[in-house]
Design a protein around this motif. Structure first.
Motif, PDB file in Angstrom:
ATOM      1  N   ASP A  52       0.838  -1.204   0.000  1.00 55.32           N
ATOM      2  CA  ASP A  52       0.000   0.000   0.000  1.00 55.32           C
ATOM      3  C   ASP A  52       0.870   1.251   0.000  1.00 55.32           C
ATOM      4  N   GLU A  53       1.914   1.237   0.815  1.00 51.93           N
ATOM      5  CA  GLU A  53       2.811   2.393   0.895  1.00 51.93           C
ATOM      6  C   GLU A  53       3.517   2.620  -0.433  1.00 51.93           C
ATOM      7  N   ARG A  54       3.941   1.527  -1.064  1.00 49.24           N
ATOM      8  CA  ARG A  54       4.616   1.642  -2.361  1.00 49.24           C
ATOM      9  C   ARG A  54       3.674   2.271  -3.370  1.00 49.24           C
ATOM     10  N   GLY A  55       2.436   1.813  -3.415  1.00 51.31           N
ATOM     11  CA  GLY A  55       1.454   2.368  -4.345  1.00 51.31           C
ATOM     12  C   GLY A  55       1.193   3.837  -4.088  1.00 51.31           C
ATOM     13  N   THR A  56       1.060   4.200  -2.828  1.00 49.32           N
ATOM     14  CA  THR A  56       0.837   5.601  -2.463  1.00 49.32           C
ATOM     15  C   THR A  56       2.010   6.466  -2.891  1.00 49.32           C
ATOM     16  N   GLU A  57       3.221   5.976  -2.664  1.00 47.04           N
ATOM     17  CA  GLU A  57       4.413   6.729  -3.054  1.00 47.04           C
ATOM     18  C   GLU A  57       4.534   6.846  -4.571  1.00 47.04           C
ATOM     19  N   LEU A  58       4.189   5.788  -5.293  1.00 45.17           N
ATOM     20  CA  LEU A  58       4.234   5.857  -6.757  1.00 45.17           C
ATOM     21  C   LEU A  58       3.206   6.847  -7.296  1.00 45.17           C
ATOM     22  N   LEU A  59       2.020   6.874  -6.695  1.00 45.16           N
ATOM     23  CA  LEU A  59       1.010   7.852  -7.112  1.00 45.16           C
ATOM     24  C   LEU A  59       1.506   9.275  -6.859  1.00 45.16           C
ATOM     25  N   ALA A  60       2.131   9.491  -5.717  1.00 42.59           N
ATOM     26  CA  ALA A  60       2.668  10.820  -5.403  1.00 42.59           C
ATOM     27  C   ALA A  60       3.770  11.195  -6.393  1.00 42.59           C
ATOM     28  N   LEU A  61       4.613  10.244  -6.728  1.00 43.67           N
ATOM     29  CA  LEU A  61       5.680  10.489  -7.699  1.00 43.67           C
ATOM     30  C   LEU A  61       5.090  10.800  -9.069  1.00 43.67           C
ATOM     31  N   ALA A  62       4.062  10.073  -9.465  1.00 39.10           N
ATOM     32  CA  ALA A  62       3.414  10.334 -10.754  1.00 39.10           C
ATOM     33  C   ALA A  62       2.834  11.744 -10.786  1.00 39.10           C
ATOM     34  N   ARG A  63       2.221  12.158  -9.708  1.00 40.24           N
ATOM     35  CA  ARG A  63       1.658  13.515  -9.651  1.00 40.24           C
ATOM     36  C   ARG A  63       2.758  14.564  -9.744  1.00 40.24           C
ATOM     37  N   LEU A  64       3.878  14.312  -9.080  1.00 40.10           N
ATOM     38  CA  LEU A  64       5.010  15.237  -9.112  1.00 40.10           C
ATOM     39  C   LEU A  64       5.567  15.358 -10.529  1.00 40.10           C
ATOM     40  N   VAL A  65       5.775  14.217 -11.192  1.00 45.14           N
ATOM     41  CA  VAL A  65       6.306  14.231 -12.545  1.00 45.14           C
ATOM     42  C   VAL A  65       5.305  14.895 -13.494  1.00 45.14           C
ATOM     43  N   ALA A  66       4.017  14.629 -13.305  1.00 43.83           N
ATOM     44  CA  ALA A  66       2.986  15.245 -14.147  1.00 43.83           C
ATOM     45  C   ALA A  66       2.995  16.767 -13.985  1.00 43.83           C
ATOM     46  N   PHE A  67       3.182  17.230 -12.770  1.00 45.61           N
ATOM     47  CA  PHE A  67       3.269  18.675 -12.524  1.00 45.61           C
ATOM     48  C   PHE A  67       4.478  19.254 -13.245  1.00 45.61           C
ATOM     49  N   ALA A  68       5.626  18.570 -13.138  1.00 48.95           N
ATOM     50  CA  ALA A  68       6.841  19.033 -13.814  1.00 48.95           C
ATOM     51  C   ALA A  68       6.640  19.030 -15.332  1.00 48.95           C
ATOM     52  N   LEU A  69       5.955  18.028 -15.844  1.00 51.71           N
ATOM     53  CA  LEU A  69       5.682  17.948 -17.274  1.00 51.71           C
ATOM     54  C   LEU A  69       4.835  19.128 -17.734  1.00 51.71           C
TER      55      LEU A  69
END
Length: 71
Positions: free
Chosen positions: A6-23
């Motif tokens: 669950d923690e891994r999934g939550t962290e990956l979602l947060a990372l995806a949001r961060l990269v999407a913002f940078a994009l």
């Protein structure tokens, strides 16, 4: 209590949001090479998100996943 998965999934979602913002920021700066690299990074992160974590996706997350690729 959250499991490691669950923690891994939550962290990956947060990372995806961060990269999407940078994009999106890169797009507004008209930096094609940076956009290309961030698009690839976003797709790689989204590919790592497992099914249980996908249940936590928001409408905005789903929109990100369905973006048309730059390349």
């Amino acid at each position: 209590m959250k499991t490691e998965t669950d923690e891994r999934g939550t962290e990956l979602l947060a990372l995806a949001r961060l990269v999407a913002f940078a994009l999106e920021s890169a797009k507004s700066l008209d930096t094609e090479v940076v956009e290309f690299c961030l698009d690839k990074a976003l797709r790689a992160v989204l590919d790592e998100i497992d099914e249980p974590a996908r249940m936590m996706l928001t409408a905005k997350d789903i929109t990100l996943m369905n973006r048309s690729p730059i390349c």
